[in-house]
Write an enzyme that holds these catalytic residues in place. Structure first.
Site, short mmCIF file in Angstrom:
data_model
loop_
_atom_site.label_atom_id
_atom_site.label_comp_id
_atom_site.label_asym_id
_atom_site.label_seq_id
_atom_site.Cartn_x
_atom_site.Cartn_y
_atom_site.Cartn_z
N ARG A 218 31.78 69.74 -41.66
CA ARG A 218 31.88 70.78 -42.69
C ARG A 218 31.22 72.07 -42.22
O ARG A 218 31.74 73.16 -42.46
CB ARG A 218 31.26 70.32 -44.01
CG ARG A 218 32.08 69.24 -44.69
CD ARG A 218 31.42 68.71 -45.95
NE ARG A 218 30.12 68.17 -45.60
CZ ARG A 218 29.03 68.26 -46.37
NH1 ARG A 218 29.08 68.86 -47.53
NH2 ARG A 218 27.88 67.74 -45.96
N ASN B 74 33.10 66.91 -48.88
CA ASN B 74 33.23 65.48 -48.61
C ASN B 74 33.85 64.80 -49.81
O ASN B 74 33.44 65.04 -50.95
CB ASN B 74 31.87 64.84 -48.34
CG ASN B 74 31.35 65.11 -46.94
OD1 ASN B 74 32.10 65.47 -46.04
ND2 ASN B 74 30.07 64.93 -46.76
#
Length: 88
Positions: A17, A35
């Site tokens: 990320r 997520n």
């Protein structure tokens, strides 16, 4: 333009990320990398079509942290609800 991509593979807990955020900011995109409970990462990016395509190419390019097995994307109109690019 808004591009939403669902990335499957070993993409949680490996800096993925953060890496997506860095690439998106370099391209001038706003959005988020999140997520998901099933192990995927959802990437929502808004900006020019060209910049979104470049981010999609990065996601599929093989230089990501972890391992990307597949990327599925959807295109739509921008929602305008983002400022900056966040990791969730």
């Amino acid at each position: 333009m808004r591009m939403t991509a669902w990335v499957r593979g070993r993409v949680q807990g490996v800096g993925f990320r953060w890496w997506v955020r860095a690439r998106a900011l370099e391209l001038g995109l706003v959005g988020a990398a999140t997520n998901l409970a099933d192990g995927r990462v959802e990437v929502v990016a808004e900006g020019t079509h060209e910049a979104c395509e470049q981010l999609l190419a990065h996601l599929r390019g093989g230089e990501t942290p972890g391992r990307v097995d597949s990327v599925v994307e959807r295109w739509g109109n921008p929602g305008g609800s983002f400022s900056g690019f966040t990791e969730r």
